[in-house]
Design a protein around this motif. Structure first.
Motif, PDB file in Angstrom:
ATOM      1  N   TYR A  89       0.831  -1.203   0.000  1.00 54.40           N
ATOM      2  CA  TYR A  89       0.000   0.000   0.000  1.00 54.40           C
ATOM      3  C   TYR A  89       0.867   1.254   0.000  1.00 54.40           C
ATOM      4  O   TYR A  89       0.632   2.184  -0.774  1.00 54.40           O
ATOM      5  CB  TYR A  89      -0.910  -0.014   1.229  1.00 54.40           C
ATOM      6  CG  TYR A  89      -1.904   1.120   1.260  1.00 54.40           C
ATOM      7  CD1 TYR A  89      -2.951   1.175   0.341  1.00 54.40           C
ATOM      8  CD2 TYR A  89      -1.809   2.145   2.192  1.00 54.40           C
ATOM      9  CE1 TYR A  89      -3.860   2.222   0.357  1.00 54.40           C
ATOM     10  CE2 TYR A  89      -2.717   3.190   2.213  1.00 54.40           C
ATOM     11  CZ  TYR A  89      -3.737   3.221   1.296  1.00 54.40           C
ATOM     12  OH  TYR A  89      -4.641   4.257   1.306  1.00 54.40           O
ATOM     13  N   ILE A 122      -8.561  -2.052   6.527  1.00 59.30           N
ATOM     14  CA  ILE A 122      -9.138  -0.831   5.912  1.00 59.30           C
ATOM     15  C   ILE A 122      -8.072   0.248   5.675  1.00 59.30           C
ATOM     16  O   ILE A 122      -7.982   0.792   4.582  1.00 59.30           O
ATOM     17  CB  ILE A 122     -10.319  -0.277   6.751  1.00 59.30           C
ATOM     18  CG1 ILE A 122     -11.580  -1.116   6.491  1.00 59.30           C
ATOM     19  CG2 ILE A 122     -10.624   1.186   6.399  1.00 59.30           C
ATOM     20  CD1 ILE A 122     -12.773  -0.694   7.347  1.00 59.30           C
ATOM     21  N   PRO A 123      -7.232   0.539   6.670  1.00 55.90           N
ATOM     22  CA  PRO A 123      -6.278   1.641   6.422  1.00 55.90           C
ATOM     23  C   PRO A 123      -5.107   1.274   5.513  1.00 55.90           C
ATOM     24  O   PRO A 123      -4.334   2.146   5.150  1.00 55.90           O
ATOM     25  CB  PRO A 123      -5.742   1.970   7.820  1.00 55.90           C
ATOM     26  CG  PRO A 123      -6.456   1.101   8.786  1.00 55.90           C
ATOM     27  CD  PRO A 123      -7.132   0.024   8.032  1.00 55.90           C
ATOM     28  N   LYS A 126      -6.295  -0.464  -0.762  1.00 55.01           N
ATOM     29  CA  LYS A 126      -6.999   0.518  -1.578  1.00 55.01           C
ATOM     30  C   LYS A 126      -8.499   0.281  -1.414  1.00 55.01           C
ATOM     31  O   LYS A 126      -9.282   1.220  -1.384  1.00 55.01           O
ATOM     32  CB  LYS A 126      -6.555   0.351  -3.035  1.00 55.01           C
ATOM     33  CG  LYS A 126      -7.028   1.478  -3.930  1.00 55.01           C
ATOM     34  CD  LYS A 126      -6.325   1.452  -5.265  1.00 55.01           C
ATOM     35  CE  LYS A 126      -7.007   2.402  -6.242  1.00 55.01           C
ATOM     36  NZ  LYS A 126      -6.475   2.283  -7.600  1.00 55.01           N
ATOM     37  N   HIS A 127      -8.877  -0.982  -1.285  1.00 58.87           N
ATOM     38  CA  HIS A 127     -10.265  -1.331  -1.018  1.00 58.87           C
ATOM     39  C   HIS A 127     -10.276  -2.777  -0.531  1.00 58.87           C
ATOM     40  O   HIS A 127      -9.339  -3.525  -0.797  1.00 58.87           O
ATOM     41  CB  HIS A 127     -11.099  -1.206  -2.297  1.00 58.87           C
ATOM     42  CG  HIS A 127     -12.581  -1.244  -2.048  1.00 58.87           C
ATOM     43  ND1 HIS A 127     -13.188  -0.469  -1.087  1.00 58.87           N
ATOM     44  CD2 HIS A 127     -13.578  -1.960  -2.625  1.00 58.87           C
ATOM     45  CE1 HIS A 127     -14.494  -0.709  -1.099  1.00 58.87           C
ATOM     46  NE2 HIS A 127     -14.760  -1.604  -2.023  1.00 58.87           N
ATOM     47  N   ASN A 128     -11.327  -3.159   0.191  1.00 58.51           N
ATOM     48  CA  ASN A 128     -11.437  -4.570   0.521  1.00 58.51           C
ATOM     49  C   ASN A 128     -12.895  -5.019   0.548  1.00 58.51           C
ATOM     50  O   ASN A 128     -13.813  -4.195   0.551  1.00 58.51           O
ATOM     51  CB  ASN A 128     -10.684  -4.920   1.810  1.00 58.51           C
ATOM     52  CG  ASN A 128     -11.240  -4.238   3.036  1.00 58.51           C
ATOM     53  OD1 ASN A 128     -12.397  -3.831   3.089  1.00 58.51           O
ATOM     54  ND2 ASN A 128     -10.398  -4.099   4.051  1.00 58.51           N
ATOM     55  N   TYR A 129     -13.084  -6.324   0.483  1.00 58.20           N
ATOM     56  CA  TYR A 129     -14.421  -6.897   0.382  1.00 58.20           C
ATOM     57  C   TYR A 129     -14.552  -8.071   1.337  1.00 58.20           C
ATOM     58  O   TYR A 129     -13.621  -8.867   1.493  1.00 58.20           O
ATOM     59  CB  TYR A 129     -14.660  -7.480  -1.022  1.00 58.20           C
ATOM     60  CG  TYR A 129     -14.653  -6.505  -2.163  1.00 58.20           C
ATOM     61  CD1 TYR A 129     -15.842  -5.954  -2.644  1.00 58.20           C
ATOM     62  CD2 TYR A 129     -13.459  -6.171  -2.794  1.00 58.20           C
ATOM     63  CE1 TYR A 129     -15.838  -5.081  -3.720  1.00 58.20           C
ATOM     64  CE2 TYR A 129     -13.448  -5.298  -3.868  1.00 58.20           C
ATOM     65  CZ  TYR A 129     -14.642  -4.748  -4.337  1.00 58.20           C
ATOM     66  OH  TYR A 129     -14.633  -3.894  -5.406  1.00 58.20           O
ATOM     67  N   ILE A 147      -9.559  -2.298  -9.586  1.00 58.22           N
ATOM     68  CA  ILE A 147      -9.175  -1.259  -8.622  1.00 58.22           C
ATOM     69  C   ILE A 147      -7.673  -1.345  -8.312  1.00 58.22           C
ATOM     70  O   ILE A 147      -6.981  -0.334  -8.227  1.00 58.22           O
ATOM     71  CB  ILE A 147     -10.021  -1.393  -7.335  1.00 58.22           C
ATOM     72  CG1 ILE A 147     -11.475  -1.009  -7.628  1.00 58.22           C
ATOM     73  CG2 ILE A 147      -9.460  -0.525  -6.202  1.00 58.22           C
ATOM     74  CD1 ILE A 147     -12.451  -1.359  -6.516  1.00 58.22           C
ATOM     75  N   ARG A 152      -4.020   5.160  -9.046  1.00 57.99           N
ATOM     76  CA  ARG A 152      -2.825   4.869  -8.249  1.00 57.99           C
ATOM     77  C   ARG A 152      -2.967   3.428  -7.782  1.00 57.99           C
ATOM     78  O   ARG A 152      -3.861   3.109  -7.004  1.00 57.99           O
ATOM     79  CB  ARG A 152      -2.784   5.807  -7.041  1.00 57.99           C
ATOM     80  CG  ARG A 152      -1.595   5.538  -6.137  1.00 57.99           C
ATOM     81  CD  ARG A 152      -1.557   6.533  -5.001  1.00 57.99           C
ATOM     82  NE  ARG A 152      -0.415   6.290  -4.144  1.00 57.99           N
ATOM     83  CZ  ARG A 152      -0.026   7.113  -3.179  1.00 57.99           C
ATOM     84  NH1 ARG A 152      -0.699   8.202  -2.952  1.00 57.99           N
ATOM     85  NH2 ARG A 152       1.020   6.829  -2.442  1.00 57.99           N
ATOM     86  N   TYR A 182     -15.661   5.395  -8.221  1.00 63.24           N
ATOM     87  CA  TYR A 182     -14.258   5.178  -8.591  1.00 63.24           C
ATOM     88  C   TYR A 182     -14.026   5.559 -10.043  1.00 63.24           C
ATOM     89  O   TYR A 182     -14.366   4.797 -10.958  1.00 63.24           O
ATOM     90  CB  TYR A 182     -13.888   3.712  -8.359  1.00 63.24           C
ATOM     91  CG  TYR A 182     -12.439   3.395  -8.683  1.00 63.24           C
ATOM     92  CD1 TYR A 182     -11.425   3.928  -7.906  1.00 63.24           C
ATOM     93  CD2 TYR A 182     -12.099   2.592  -9.759  1.00 63.24           C
ATOM     94  CE1 TYR A 182     -10.105   3.665  -8.196  1.00 63.24           C
ATOM     95  CE2 TYR A 182     -10.767   2.315 -10.057  1.00 63.24           C
ATOM     96  CZ  TYR A 182      -9.774   2.860  -9.277  1.00 63.24           C
ATOM     97  OH  TYR A 182      -8.464   2.598  -9.566  1.00 63.24           O
TER      98      TYR A 182
END
Lengths: 582, 167
Positions: A89, A122-123, A126-129, A147, A152, A182
């Motif tokens: 990240y 989360i931090p 870039k995204h999570n599911y 994504i 970036r 997005y």
């Protein structure tokens, strides 16, 4: 077509073009590993620790530009990926990490091997599911790869509960994605691009400051074109190493805490800083208030949040580096702009001649910098990827390697993750099978993931590990020497424990030890010629420091060590400078 | 410059989105003064109204970071002169029988409603913009406020801007 969630996951990986999967199985992901048993198009690498799976995917992505997949189990499997994900990240590396999760009915009950990995990451993603409905798997996976690789880039995590993998669904790979929130900006603002070209055409002391964004956008050709068209000197950050050939006459080194003096002087003196795919990191800028104070700043970045974050800019351009650079070049051509940097280059070359990188080399003492210089010279005519661990080894590698090809430099930048190098080298070797892959390591860092020597041996990945063994956590020791009165609290390791040669042999690697400067070349040559993985334990000078060095929080033109000189106001050759200002 | 900002954030109505948004503020060192969430005219979207104080420049950085969340669709930093804002507050106030009428009078003056009468308390439902509610709270304090519950501020930009945005 009917299939289970696990089969749908594997099919989706194939549809997303995944070629390599790094994994480690466990209870809840067995249905997925079972489905993978028949997947022949995906190379599966069984690592020895989940953290290494993520670093390997990271190394693979850095050398290929393509995302790999990671698959681990729930609970400890998932939490072990956290450092790797945070590393990716910080450095904007694309990948998709799949974690198993306990079955949906027991989520939230502290079930065996349950951890809230989407909450935890989360931090750092870039995204999570969290996929609760198996029918959503194809769409989620398509989105995850989209994504991870666009805008970036960055890591995306997909958490898959055990029952989701077993449920039967009708498979459908989505043709379009529905991501209303997005929409990364690709094209830069035309007016800003014009303004940038105007400034570049007029600047007398311009400087290109290029970072990892140039590599992720694949913009190295455009960068070189701009630099050569206007004869602009170029500095590249640690993340940007390789974005511009380091043997080019316009190349002016890496800026920042361990940059060369001439590099930092150039930044302090420039009148136009053209920042591309960089984030004005504190390791580059030192004291922000003293950074590039004489310059107007053009900042090109695909992430609007980076622009103006640390440093106010004059010309902000949000967009893809490749697109924006080629537009600036086109604009300059239209204007018939001519290079005006002849005198400025002479100032820089004068600094370069007076303040080169240098180290003392006492007779008969094996110096770490010398080992890296020999790696550089002996790999000159061979396609090579250089990986590093973190610490002194990494900074010397930054200083003394000359990376000439994009995506052949693999180093943990933002997070500074010790233990990154070896697993990243494994990923890099998979991404570039024909290349010589060398991991420049310290005796501290290598021990943080040395279990991956088994992975390299079994998967027949002939990586070469060059350990600069000083028996210390060298960078920690250096700071303690400089700022803590030489009180070496918890930084002393032992040069002979473990016996790295025996360790290498235990894993079936070629192992060698070098204690004399005269034996460096022969040992490296033998290791590079060996058709399997190899490790060399270089017993280097123990208390060597990385110089020059900007003290933490200091101004980058005031450096410790190196050839005496600075700050920059006292370092200018009066005559030359007048010419620049003419 | 320090200012209170009212951010109106349009997000996808999906599980976990609120925690992504709020954790971002916490991570960047902002204390949220008030927060209200609810579904919009489009059931797939929710509106989060956040009141937050802080340096303008660092708030701009948070807004940019917020934009990067995949589930966030639109962010407005509402102009205090161009927005309508309301909050609903329940005040449970000490009101022994001999002083009950005084409290009821205050409630009437502010055009609020008494929604529960206890032996020694009254509960008042008050709606309005921040200033009115603060003034009322100030007056009620003299009687002893036992408990307060607030919905958090909700806000919309005034008509003109919305019309323009759609046009």
């Amino acid at each position: 077509m009917k299939m289970t969630g696990a089969e749908a996951l594997v099919r989706s990986l194939e549809n997303a073009g995944v070629e390599v999967l790094f994994g480690y199985p466990g209870g809840v992901v067995l249905p997925i590993f079972d489905a993978l048993y028949d997947a022949t198009s995906i190379r599966q690498i069984l690592v020895r620790h989940e953290q290494a799976a993520v670093h390997a995917a990271d190394g693979y992505a850095r050398v290929t530009g393509k995302p790999a997949a990671v698959l681990v189990t729930s609970g400890p499997g998932a939490t072990n990926t956290v450092t790797g994900i945070a590393n990716a990240y910080m450095d904007s590396i694309p990948m998709v990490v799949f974690t198993g999760q306990v079955a949906t009915p027991v989520i939230g009950t502290d079930a065996f091997q349950e951890s809230d990995i989407t909450g935890i990451t989360i931090p750092i993603t870039k995204h999570n599911y969290l996929v609760k409905d198996a029918a959503e798997l194809p769409e989620v996976i398509a989105e995850a790869f989209h994504i991870a690789t666009t805008g970036r880039p960055g890591p995306v995590l997909v958490d898959v509960p055990a029952d989701v993998g077993k449920r039967e669904i009708t498979y459908k790979w989505p043709e379009t994605l529905n991501l209303p929130g997005y929409k990364p900006t690709f094209k830069g603002h035309a007016k800003m691009i014009k303004q940038a070209a105007q400034l570049i055409s007029k600047a007398r002391k311009p400087l290109l400051y290029a970072g990892g964004g140039v590599l992720s956008a694949g913009a190295w050709k455009e960068l070189k074109e701009l630099a050569e068209l206007m004869q602009l000197p170029v500095v590249t950050t640690l993340m940007g190493k390789g974005a511009f050939p380091e043997d080019h006459h316009l190349f002016v080194g890496m800026p920042g805490m361990h940059g060369a003096k001439y590099t930092n002087y150039s930044i302090t003196e420039t009148d136009l800083l053209i920042a591309v795919g960089v984030r004005f990191d504190d390791r580059v800028t030192g004291k922000l208030a003293a950074f590039a104070t004489k310059a107007k700043i053009i900042h090109i970045d695909v992430d609007p949040a980076e622009i103006g974050k640390n440093k106010a800019v004059d010309v902000p351009i949000v967009g893809d580096a490749r697109y924006v650079l080629s537009e600036i070049v086109a604009e300059l051509r239209k204007m018939n702009a001519e290079p005006r940097t002849d005198a400025w280059m002479r100032v820089i070359d004068d600094w370069r001649a007076r303040y080169p990188l240098h180290y003392h080399h006492p007779d008969g003492v094996l110096m770490p910098q010398h080992v890296i210089e020999r790696v550089r010279e002996l790999t000159k005519d061979r396609p090579t990827v250089i990986c590093t661990e973190v610490g002194q080894n990494q900074m010397w590698a930054c200083q003394y390697t000359h990376i000439r090809e994009p995506r052949t430099w693999v180093s943990s930048g933002g997070l500074g993750t010790m233990g990154f190098g070896l697993p990243a080298a494994i990923g890099a070797q998979l991404g570039r099978p024909g290349y010589l892959v060398v991991d420049i390591a310290g005796d501290g860092s290598i021990q943080m993931n040395s279990q991956e020597m088994a992975t390299a041996a079994i998967e027949k990945l002939p990586v070469k590990v060059v350990i600069l063994n000083n028996g210390y956590l060298g960078m920690v020791r250096q700071w303690q020497e400089l700022f803590y009165d030489r009180r070496y609290s918890s930084s002393t390791l032992a040069q002979d424990c473990p016996d790295f040669v025996k360790l290498a042999e235990a894993y079936g690697w070629h192992g060698a030890r070098v204690t004399e400067p005269g034996d460096v070349d022969a040992a490296l040559t033998a290791a590079f010629a060996h058709d399997g993985p190899a490790l060399i334990d270089f017993r280097v000078s123990r208390e060597e420091c990385v110089y020059p060095m900007v003290a933490p929080g200091g101004s980058i033109d005031e450096m410790l060590g190196g050839i005496p000189g600075g700050p920059v106001s006292e370092m200018l050759d009066g005559e030359l400078l007048e010419e620049v200002w003419e | 410059m320090q200012h209170k900002h009212t951010l109106s954030v349009l997000v996808e109505n999906k599980p976990g989105v609120l925690s992504r948004v709020t954790s971002l503020f916490a991570r960047r060192g902002f204390n949220i003064d008030s927060l209200a969430v609810g579904v919009t005219e489009d059931p797939t979207l929710s509106r989060i109204t956040i009141v937050v104080g802080g340096e303008d420049t660092s708030l701009e950085q948070v807004a940019k970071q917020l934009h990067k969340l995949i589930n966030v669709i639109k962010i407005q930093d509402l102009d205090p002169h161009e927005m309508v804002d309301r909050e609903l507050v329940l005040f449970k106030v000490n009101a022994p029988p001999d002083r009950r009428h005084e409290v009821i009078e205050i409630a009437n003056v502010f055009r609020t409603k008494v929604v529960d009468v206890g032996k020694n308390t009254l509960t008042i439902e008050a709606t309005g913009a921040g200033e009115k509610l603060a003034a009322m709270e100030d007056l009620l304090r003299a009687y002893g406020i036992k408990e307060v519950a607030r919905t958090g501020r909700i806000a919309l930009s005034r008509g003109l801007r919305e019309g323009q945005a759609q046009g």
